[in-house]
Design a protein around this motif. Structure first.
Motif, PDB file in Angstrom:
ATOM      1  N   ASP A  61       0.849  -1.174   0.000  1.00  0.00           N
ATOM      2  CA  ASP A  61       0.000   0.000   0.000  1.00  0.00           C
ATOM      3  C   ASP A  61       0.897   1.241   0.000  1.00  0.00           C
ATOM      4  O   ASP A  61       2.014   1.197   0.532  1.00  0.00           O
ATOM      5  N   LEU A  62       0.431   2.337  -0.589  1.00  0.00           N
ATOM      6  CA  LEU A  62       1.267   3.552  -0.590  1.00  0.00           C
ATOM      7  C   LEU A  62       1.315   4.212   0.785  1.00  0.00           C
ATOM      8  O   LEU A  62       2.375   4.565   1.285  1.00  0.00           O
ATOM      9  N   MET A  63       0.134   4.369   1.411  1.00  0.00           N
ATOM     10  CA  MET A  63       0.090   5.083   2.690  1.00  0.00           C
ATOM     11  C   MET A  63       0.097   4.087   3.847  1.00  0.00           C
ATOM     12  O   MET A  63      -0.908   3.414   4.071  1.00  0.00           O
ATOM     13  N   MET A  64       1.202   4.025   4.554  1.00  0.00           N
ATOM     14  CA  MET A  64       1.267   3.146   5.730  1.00  0.00           C
ATOM     15  C   MET A  64       1.951   3.909   6.851  1.00  0.00           C
ATOM     16  O   MET A  64       2.820   4.738   6.594  1.00  0.00           O
ATOM     17  N   PRO A  65       1.577   3.662   8.118  1.00  0.00           N
ATOM     18  CA  PRO A  65       2.095   4.472   9.216  1.00  0.00           C
ATOM     19  C   PRO A  65       3.614   4.352   9.418  1.00  0.00           C
ATOM     20  O   PRO A  65       4.284   5.353   9.656  1.00  0.00           O
ATOM     21  N   GLU A  66       4.185   3.156   9.270  1.00  0.00           N
ATOM     22  CA  GLU A  66       5.614   3.017   9.615  1.00  0.00           C
ATOM     23  C   GLU A  66       6.541   3.526   8.515  1.00  0.00           C
ATOM     24  O   GLU A  66       7.582   4.126   8.781  1.00  0.00           O
ATOM     25  N   MET A  67       6.171   3.222   7.287  1.00  0.00           N
ATOM     26  CA  MET A  67       6.947   3.760   6.160  1.00  0.00           C
ATOM     27  C   MET A  67       6.039   3.725   4.944  1.00  0.00           C
ATOM     28  O   MET A  67       5.120   2.903   4.870  1.00  0.00           O
ATOM     29  N   ASP A  68       6.283   4.616   3.967  1.00  0.00           N
ATOM     30  CA  ASP A  68       5.369   4.599   2.826  1.00  0.00           C
ATOM     31  C   ASP A  68       5.716   3.434   1.895  1.00  0.00           C
ATOM     32  O   ASP A  68       6.783   2.821   2.001  1.00  0.00           O
ATOM     33  N   GLY A  69       4.776   3.149   1.017  1.00  0.00           N
ATOM     34  CA  GLY A  69       4.911   1.971   0.160  1.00  0.00           C
ATOM     35  C   GLY A  69       6.107   2.035  -0.767  1.00  0.00           C
ATOM     36  O   GLY A  69       6.700   1.008  -1.111  1.00  0.00           O
ATOM     37  N   ILE A  70       6.501   3.258  -1.176  1.00  0.00           N
ATOM     38  CA  ILE A  70       7.632   3.377  -2.099  1.00  0.00           C
ATOM     39  C   ILE A  70       8.929   3.003  -1.386  1.00  0.00           C
ATOM     40  O   ILE A  70       9.762   2.264  -1.907  1.00  0.00           O
ATOM     41  N   GLU A  71       9.050   3.517  -0.145  1.00  0.00           N
ATOM     42  CA  GLU A  71      10.235   3.175   0.654  1.00  0.00           C
ATOM     43  C   GLU A  71      10.252   1.664   0.911  1.00  0.00           C
ATOM     44  O   GLU A  71      11.289   0.998   0.801  1.00  0.00           O
ATOM     45  N   PHE A  72       9.076   1.136   1.247  1.00  0.00           N
ATOM     46  CA  PHE A  72       8.985  -0.305   1.510  1.00  0.00           C
ATOM     47  C   PHE A  72       9.431  -1.103   0.278  1.00  0.00           C
ATOM     48  O   PHE A  72      10.239  -2.022   0.374  1.00  0.00           O
ATOM     49  N   LEU A  73       8.915  -0.708  -0.890  1.00  0.00           N
ATOM     50  CA  LEU A  73       9.237  -1.478  -2.102  1.00  0.00           C
ATOM     51  C   LEU A  73      10.699  -1.293  -2.499  1.00  0.00           C
ATOM     52  O   LEU A  73      11.327  -2.203  -3.044  1.00  0.00           O
ATOM     53  N   HIS A  74      11.219  -0.106  -2.205  1.00  0.00           N
ATOM     54  CA  HIS A  74      12.640   0.116  -2.470  1.00  0.00           C
ATOM     55  C   HIS A  74      13.481  -0.867  -1.639  1.00  0.00           C
ATOM     56  O   HIS A  74      14.392  -1.520  -2.143  1.00  0.00           O
ATOM     57  N   ARG A  75      13.118  -0.957  -0.342  1.00  0.00           N
ATOM     58  CA  ARG A  75      13.883  -1.889   0.512  1.00  0.00           C
ATOM     59  C   ARG A  75      13.640  -3.332   0.074  1.00  0.00           C
ATOM     60  O   ARG A  75      14.553  -4.153   0.103  1.00  0.00           O
ATOM     61  N   ALA A  76      12.413  -3.615  -0.333  1.00  0.00           N
ATOM     62  CA  ALA A  76      12.118  -4.974  -0.804  1.00  0.00           C
ATOM     63  C   ALA A  76      12.968  -5.281  -2.044  1.00  0.00           C
ATOM     64  O   ALA A  76      13.444  -6.399  -2.224  1.00  0.00           O
ATOM     65  N   SER A  77      13.198  -4.242  -2.890  1.00  0.00           N
ATOM     66  CA  SER A  77      13.983  -4.471  -4.107  1.00  0.00           C
ATOM     67  C   SER A  77      15.436  -4.773  -3.761  1.00  0.00           C
ATOM     68  O   SER A  77      16.131  -5.465  -4.490  1.00  0.00           O
ATOM     69  N   GLU A  78      15.893  -4.224  -2.624  1.00  0.00           N
ATOM     70  CA  GLU A  78      17.276  -4.518  -2.226  1.00  0.00           C
ATOM     71  C   GLU A  78      17.387  -5.944  -1.687  1.00  0.00           C
ATOM     72  O   GLU A  78      18.389  -6.622  -1.893  1.00  0.00           O
ATOM     73  N   ILE A  79      16.333  -6.368  -0.998  1.00  0.00           N
ATOM     74  CA  ILE A  79      16.356  -7.727  -0.431  1.00  0.00           C
ATOM     75  C   ILE A  79      16.121  -8.764  -1.534  1.00  0.00           C
ATOM     76  O   ILE A  79      16.783  -9.788  -1.593  1.00  0.00           O
ATOM     77  N   ALA A  80      15.166  -8.460  -2.410  1.00  0.00           N
ATOM     78  CA  ALA A  80      14.771  -9.453  -3.421  1.00  0.00           C
ATOM     79  C   ALA A  80      14.611  -8.760  -4.772  1.00  0.00           C
ATOM     80  O   ALA A  80      13.500  -8.528  -5.228  1.00  0.00           O
ATOM     81  N   PRO A  81      15.738  -8.412  -5.417  1.00  0.00           N
ATOM     82  CA  PRO A  81      15.656  -7.596  -6.636  1.00  0.00           C
ATOM     83  C   PRO A  81      14.827  -8.215  -7.766  1.00  0.00           C
ATOM     84  O   PRO A  81      14.208  -7.496  -8.545  1.00  0.00           O
ATOM     85  N   ALA A  82      14.825  -9.535  -7.859  1.00  0.00           N
ATOM     86  CA  ALA A  82      14.159 -10.159  -9.018  1.00  0.00           C
ATOM     87  C   ALA A  82      12.667 -10.380  -8.808  1.00  0.00           C
ATOM     88  O   ALA A  82      11.976 -10.815  -9.717  1.00  0.00           O
ATOM     89  N   VAL A  83      12.181 -10.076  -7.599  1.00  0.00           N
ATOM     90  CA  VAL A  83      10.760 -10.323  -7.335  1.00  0.00           C
ATOM     91  C   VAL A  83       9.932  -9.115  -7.766  1.00  0.00           C
ATOM     92  O   VAL A  83      10.205  -7.993  -7.347  1.00  0.00           O
ATOM     93  N   PRO A  84       8.944  -9.292  -8.641  1.00  0.00           N
ATOM     94  CA  PRO A  84       8.158  -8.135  -9.095  1.00  0.00           C
ATOM     95  C   PRO A  84       7.414  -7.452  -7.948  1.00  0.00           C
ATOM     96  O   PRO A  84       6.978  -8.103  -7.005  1.00  0.00           O
ATOM     97  N   ARG A  85       7.307  -6.132  -8.075  1.00  0.00           N
ATOM     98  CA  ARG A  85       6.688  -5.332  -7.010  1.00  0.00           C
ATOM     99  C   ARG A  85       5.495  -4.547  -7.552  1.00  0.00           C
ATOM    100  O   ARG A  85       5.575  -3.962  -8.629  1.00  0.00           O
ATOM    101  N   ILE A  86       4.431  -4.549  -6.777  1.00  0.00           N
ATOM    102  CA  ILE A  86       3.209  -3.855  -7.191  1.00  0.00           C
ATOM    103  C   ILE A  86       2.828  -2.854  -6.101  1.00  0.00           C
ATOM    104  O   ILE A  86       2.848  -3.191  -4.914  1.00  0.00           O
TER     105      ILE A  86
END
Ligand code: C2E
Ligand code: CA
Ligand code: CA
Length: 393
Positions: A61-86
């Motif tokens: 989700d874009l709006m989340m209390p702990e961190m926004d979705g873009i930051e979350f997906l950015h970190r997810a991309s560092e952990i799992a670069p090949a996994v598609p993100r929505i």
């Protein structure tokens, strides 16, 4: 039994602070996917780090209390670069969309509320093809920035000839990245750049390099000379960049180079409002815009409706299949007729032999380009051993 079946389902990690939505997604998509939900972005990242190898897609989700979705997906991309993100978002502005693409490197952005059917289709699409937003590009846009800044970016020119007598009418400028191309294909380099600000830098540098060789081009190709430059729809969506381009068009006209721009058909931005407005502006200023890669993607026919293009370039794949595939052959013939009815010129690229050139001539193509006439060459090496022989034979 149930565990065995689950092992064959794709695992989706979904993060949203809306518990109601999470439970509804589990309920509606639970039979097709193994849905792992979490309402906390922080614990979801921990979970992802421990389960990287089993995850097939991440939704946030874009709006989340702990961190926004873009930051979350950015970190997810560092952990799992090949996994598609929505990214799921209530209200996506152009800026947050761009940020999502560049920083979160998401493959899709969906507007909330989203129906289970759309979510299911998007998941299936993203897992089979996480592009076009860059999730799996091997080269990063920053490496391209670096190459340009270090002058590891050069140009080659491929002449274009009249279909009537094979006389030279101009040429197309193509970028080369001698260092990066040792590790990546040019397609990958352009693909990683074409929806990123670096593409503006690339085009601007191409124009500078072109200006530096104006005299050589006149000596080789004649004067005045028409030169086409590939330009990403991303760049043309930006009015400041378009103003800059217009200034460069004027500067180069003074040096007897008439610039034309080739706009690839496959980028969905060619249908955006900003692009269309700016393309009209360029047309009003007398700048020629060509539809590039015509016949490759889904937008070709639709683009013919727009009245700011002055010509089309038939893709080299289409041209090369023309001699063996009836469908491609008919498509080329039909395209030339329709284009001419609409007042558009037709340029065929990828012409590799005389038989193809003759057939294109018969169909009424206006101009041609391809290895048969000349490979792309550095300006100094242009026409050392080609067209002249061909044109007179
Ligand atoms: P494109 O615009 O379709 O350019 C034509 C491509 O076909 C070039 O590949 C050219 O070398 C190749 N080609 C020319 N004649 C023939 C032929 O007879 N047979 C075959 N098989 N191929 C032929 P290249 O140079 O590798 O460029 C690939 C793509 O990269 C270009 O495709 C263009 O989309 C993109 N590109 C290159 N330079 C730039 C640039 O400065 N800016 C942007 N935005 N894109 C660029
Ligand atoms: Ca092109
Ligand atoms: Ca092409």
């Amino acid at each position: 039994m149930q565990n065995t079946a689950l092992a064959f389902q794709p695992t989706i990690l979904m993060v949203d602070d809306d518990e109601m939505l999470l439970s509804s997604v589990r309920r509606t998509l639970g039979s097709s996917f193994h849905i792992v939900t979490n309402s906390s972005a922080v614990t979801a990242l921990d979970w992802l780090a421990k389960n990287v190898s089993t995850v097939d897609a991440v939704i946030a989700d874009l709006m989340m209390p702990e961190m926004d979705g873009i930051e979350f997906l950015h970190r997810a991309s560092e952990i799992a670069p090949a996994v598609p993100r929505i990214l799921l978002s209530g209200n996506v502005s152009f800026l947050s969309l761009r940020e999502a693409i560049n920083r979160g490197m998401v493959s899709r952005v969906l507007a909330k509320p989203v129906s289970p059917a759309i979510l299911r289709d998007t998941l299936n699409d993203s897992m089979s093809c996480p592009l076009p937003c860059g999730a799996r590009h091997k080269v990063s846009a920053l490496e391209v920035v670096d190459a340009i800044e270090k002058n590891h970016h050069s140009i080659v020119v491929q002449p274009r000839v009249s279909a009537k007598d094979f006389s030279i009418v101009g040429g197309e400028v193509l970028s080369r990245f001698p260092d990066l191309q040792q590790r990546f294909s040019l397609e990958d380099i352009i693909g990683a750049s074409e929806d990123h600000p670096v593409i503006n830098q690339m085009t601007s540098n191409v124009l500078n390099l072109l200006e530096d060789v104006a005299d050589t081009l006149h000596a080789k190709l004649g004067m005045p000379v028409r030169i086409s430059v590939n330009c990403s729809p991303y760049s043309l969506g930006n009015m400041d960049f378009v103003q800059f381009l217009m200034q460069r068009v004027i500067d180069l006209r003074r040096k007897h180079i008439e610039l034309e721009f080739e706009i690839t058909e496959h980028n969905p931005k060619v249908l955006s409002e900003a692009f269309i407005r700016n393309a009209r502006f360029l047309k009003e200023q007398g700048v020629q815009l060509l539809i590039d890669d015509f016949g490759t993607g889904n937008n070709s026919i639709q683009l013919l409706r727009h009245n700011f293009y002055t010509g089309i370039k038939l893709d080299h794949g289409l041209v090369s299949r023309m001699m063996t595939e009836t469908l491609d052959n008919s498509f080329v013939e039909w395209t030339v007729q329709i284009a001419h009815k609409l007042g558009l010129s037709v340029i065929a690229e990828g012409v590799e032999d005389l038989a193809v050139a003759k057939r294109l001539q018969k169909y009424g193509v206006d101009e041609m380009q391809g290895y048969y006439f000349s490979r792309p060459e550095t300006p100094e090496n242009l026409l050392m051993n080609n067209i002249a022989d061909v044109a007179t034979s």
